[in-house]
Design an enzyme around this catalytic site. Structure first.
Site, PDB file in Angstrom:
ATOM      1  N   HIS A  83      90.974 -44.657 -28.122  1.00 34.56           N
ATOM      2  CA  HIS A  83      91.369 -44.047 -29.397  1.00 34.56           C
ATOM      3  C   HIS A  83      92.878 -44.220 -29.618  1.00 34.56           C
ATOM      4  O   HIS A  83      93.650 -44.227 -28.646  1.00 34.56           O
ATOM      5  CB  HIS A  83      91.035 -42.549 -29.391  1.00 34.56           C
ATOM      6  CG  HIS A  83      89.592 -42.243 -29.143  1.00 34.56           C
ATOM      7  ND1 HIS A  83      89.101 -41.908 -27.897  1.00 34.56           N
ATOM      8  CD2 HIS A  83      88.529 -42.236 -29.986  1.00 34.56           C
ATOM      9  CE1 HIS A  83      87.790 -41.690 -27.982  1.00 34.56           C
ATOM     10  NE2 HIS A  83      87.415 -41.896 -29.243  1.00 34.56           N
TER      11      HIS A  83
ATOM     12  N   HIS B  81      96.225 -36.912 -28.492  1.00 39.89           N
ATOM     13  CA  HIS B  81      95.969 -36.620 -29.915  1.00 39.89           C
ATOM     14  C   HIS B  81      96.689 -35.357 -30.391  1.00 39.89           C
ATOM     15  O   HIS B  81      96.728 -35.095 -31.596  1.00 39.89           O
ATOM     16  CB  HIS B  81      94.471 -36.428 -30.173  1.00 39.89           C
ATOM     17  CG  HIS B  81      93.648 -37.646 -29.887  1.00 39.89           C
ATOM     18  ND1 HIS B  81      93.892 -38.863 -30.476  1.00 39.89           N
ATOM     19  CD2 HIS B  81      92.579 -37.840 -29.063  1.00 39.89           C
ATOM     20  CE1 HIS B  81      93.007 -39.763 -30.025  1.00 39.89           C
ATOM     21  NE2 HIS B  81      92.210 -39.157 -29.159  1.00 39.89           N
TER      22      HIS B  81
ATOM     23  N   ASP C  42      93.982 -45.826 -23.871  1.00 41.21           N
ATOM     24  CA  ASP C  42      92.780 -45.083 -24.272  1.00 41.21           C
ATOM     25  C   ASP C  42      92.144 -45.807 -25.473  1.00 41.21           C
ATOM     26  O   ASP C  42      92.849 -46.438 -26.260  1.00 41.21           O
ATOM     27  CB  ASP C  42      93.182 -43.654 -24.665  1.00 41.21           C
ATOM     28  CG  ASP C  42      91.991 -42.742 -24.926  1.00 41.21           C
ATOM     29  OD1 ASP C  42      91.628 -41.960 -24.039  1.00 41.21           O
ATOM     30  OD2 ASP C  42      91.417 -42.825 -26.048  1.00 41.21           O
TER      31      ASP C  42
ATOM     32  N   ASP D 113      88.023 -44.810 -21.753  1.00 47.29           N
ATOM     33  CA  ASP D 113      86.894 -44.828 -22.678  1.00 47.29           C
ATOM     34  C   ASP D 113      86.752 -46.168 -23.403  1.00 47.29           C
ATOM     35  O   ASP D 113      85.890 -46.312 -24.278  1.00 47.29           O
ATOM     36  CB  ASP D 113      86.960 -43.648 -23.670  1.00 47.29           C
ATOM     37  CG  ASP D 113      88.362 -43.341 -24.144  1.00 47.29           C
ATOM     38  OD1 ASP D 113      89.269 -44.177 -23.914  1.00 47.29           O
ATOM     39  OD2 ASP D 113      88.572 -42.269 -24.738  1.00 47.29           O
TER      40      ASP D 113
HETATM   41  C1  X5A Z   1      91.233 -37.906 -25.420  1.00 50.01           C
HETATM   42  C2  X5A Z   1      90.094 -38.518 -26.168  1.00 50.01           C
HETATM   43  C3  X5A Z   1      88.608 -38.431 -28.064  1.00 50.01           C
HETATM   44  C4  X5A Z   1      88.319 -37.610 -29.263  1.00 50.01           C
HETATM   45  C5  X5A Z   1      87.141 -38.123 -30.061  1.00 50.01           C
HETATM   46  C6  X5A Z   1      86.815 -37.171 -31.167  1.00 50.01           C
HETATM   47  N1  X5A Z   1      89.708 -37.910 -27.298  1.00 50.01           N
HETATM   48  N2  X5A Z   1      85.720 -37.629 -31.992  1.00 50.01           N
HETATM   49  O1  X5A Z   1      89.531 -39.524 -25.730  1.00 50.01           O
HETATM   50 ZN    ZN Z   2      89.954 -41.514 -26.025  1.00 48.60          ZN
END
Ligand code: X5A
Ligand code: ZN
Length: 370
Positions: free
Chosen positions: A170, A131, A168, A256
């Site tokens: 996200h 991110h 991932d 995740d």
């Molecule tokens: C690297 C990662 C997740 C961030 C979530 C923020 N970040 N709400 O999994």
């Molecule tokens: Zn993530």
């Protein structure tokens, strides 16, 4: 006969977030424990990380951002406190050094692939990276480890075309932004959609300028499981990757999207991660490109550690390693010798439709999808 180089270090446990933050040192402690218990640690070759230099970082980050982080480090040191960089991302007194070490671990992992015996490498680090933007920390990430290593591979190893796969849960918005105009780095991201970050990761974000058609988002509805991920891999990722013809494959390995992860709502099983890892080996063999994996998210320490070790074991052996055989009784699935039939998606028709839509949209760029 180890084919994988593992870059790990207990120092990555020294980056601290506030109490109850999901991105904790326990994640790496759990991975170390499973690496030892399964003996996978003895089968791989290990290399120690080194810190990335400021020049290495500045290939993708703004110098002003680095200076800003240095002044935040002083703030954290003087106050002996954890200071926020954004709503979710924090810096303790040691974070700056550890984040540089995490970025440097990726450079060591890329360099390790010069050895003809090494077919893959994996960096088990935190903080994660995908991110992080050019000039901003975000979503637990400070430096974009995978982007820094991609540029390093191009510059120092002469690997011209890099194919990045981000599984991932996200969207890998930081990595996407860094290579959006660049056809020499192809970025593919699987992610839950809509999700976090808001407003990024739709499949019509397909690159710009010379990079048009070289950014493939695979936004999947909440409830997608092994079946949907494997299908998207087979119908989109594999053909496009082989048509692109990469010199290096990189993986943003977040866990995740696991069915027991506390942050995501996807349904991937530990067996599913082993099967995805087997697909990665297949892609590496079929394309002739080596693979380097970077730990990103994954917040259930039990399923994270088993899934990470499954990926490492599959990459290291070059073939499917059954999680049931690796973890035995600790994994209670009944028949420990077989990979379970893959779990379904909550709404398979919706997943199929999404994959078909993406395929139809991207067919204008890639003939292998026609
Ligand atoms: C690297 C990662 C997740 C961030 C979530 C923020 N970040 N709400 O999994
Ligand atoms: Zn993530």
């Amino acid at each position: 006969m180890s084919k994988l180089v593992l870059v790990r270090d207990t120092r990555f446990q020294d980056h601290l977030n506030p109490e109850l933050h999901p991105e904790s040192p326990q994640r790496l402690k759990a991975i170390d424990k499973v690496l030892k218990r399964t003996q996978v640690i003895a089968e791989v070759r290990q290399e120690a990380p080194r810190p990335a230099s400021e020049d290495d970082l500045c290939v993708v980050h703004e110098p002003a951002y680095i200076e800003h982080l240095q002044s935040d480090r002083e703030k954290a040191r003087k106050s002996c406190r954890i200071v926020p960089l954004d709503a979710d991302t924090f810096m303790c007194p040691d974070t700056y050094e550890i984040a540089r070490l995490a970025a440097g671990a990726g450079l060591v992992a890329v360099e390790a692939l010069k050895n003809p015996d090494a077919t893959s490498s994996f960096v088990a680090v935190r903080p994660p990276g995908h991110h992080a933007l050019e000039d901003k920390a975000m979503g637990f990430c400070i430096f974009n480890n995978i982007a820094i290593a991609a540029r390093y591979a191009q510059k120092h190893l002469g690997l011209k075309k890099v194919f990045i796969i981000d599984w991932d849960v996200h969207h890998g918005n930081g990595t996407q932004a860094m290579f959006y105009n660049d056809p020499t780095v192809f970025f593919v991201s699987f992610h839950q959609y809509p999700f976090w970050p808001p407003d990024t990761g739709w499949y019509k974000e397909d690159g710009a300028g010379d990079g048009k058609g070289y950014n493939l988002n695979i936004p999947l509805p909440a409830g997608t499981g092994d079946r949907g991920y494997l299908k998207a891999w087979d119908e989109l990722v594999r053909p496009v990757c082989l048509e692109y013809g990469p010199d290096l494959i990189m993986l943003s390995a977040g866990y995740d999207a696991h069915q027991f992860d506390p942050l995501g709502q996807q349904q991937i099983t530990t067996d599913g991660y082993a099967l995805l890892s087997e697909r990665l080996v297949d892609l590496s063999c079929a394309s002739g490109a080596k693979v380097v994996g970077f730990l990103e998210g994954g917040y259930n320490t039990n399923t994270l550690s088993q899934s990470v070790v499954s990926t490492i074991a599959v990459l290291n052996s070059g073939k499917l390693v059954v999680p049931g055989a690796l973890f035995g009784g600790a994994r209670h699935t009944g028949d420990e010798t077989l990979v379970k039939p893959v779990t379904g998606d909550r709404d398979p028709a919706q997943v199929d439709e999404r994959i078909a839509d993406i395929k139809a949209y991207f067919a204008k760029y890639w003939r292998s999808l026609r």
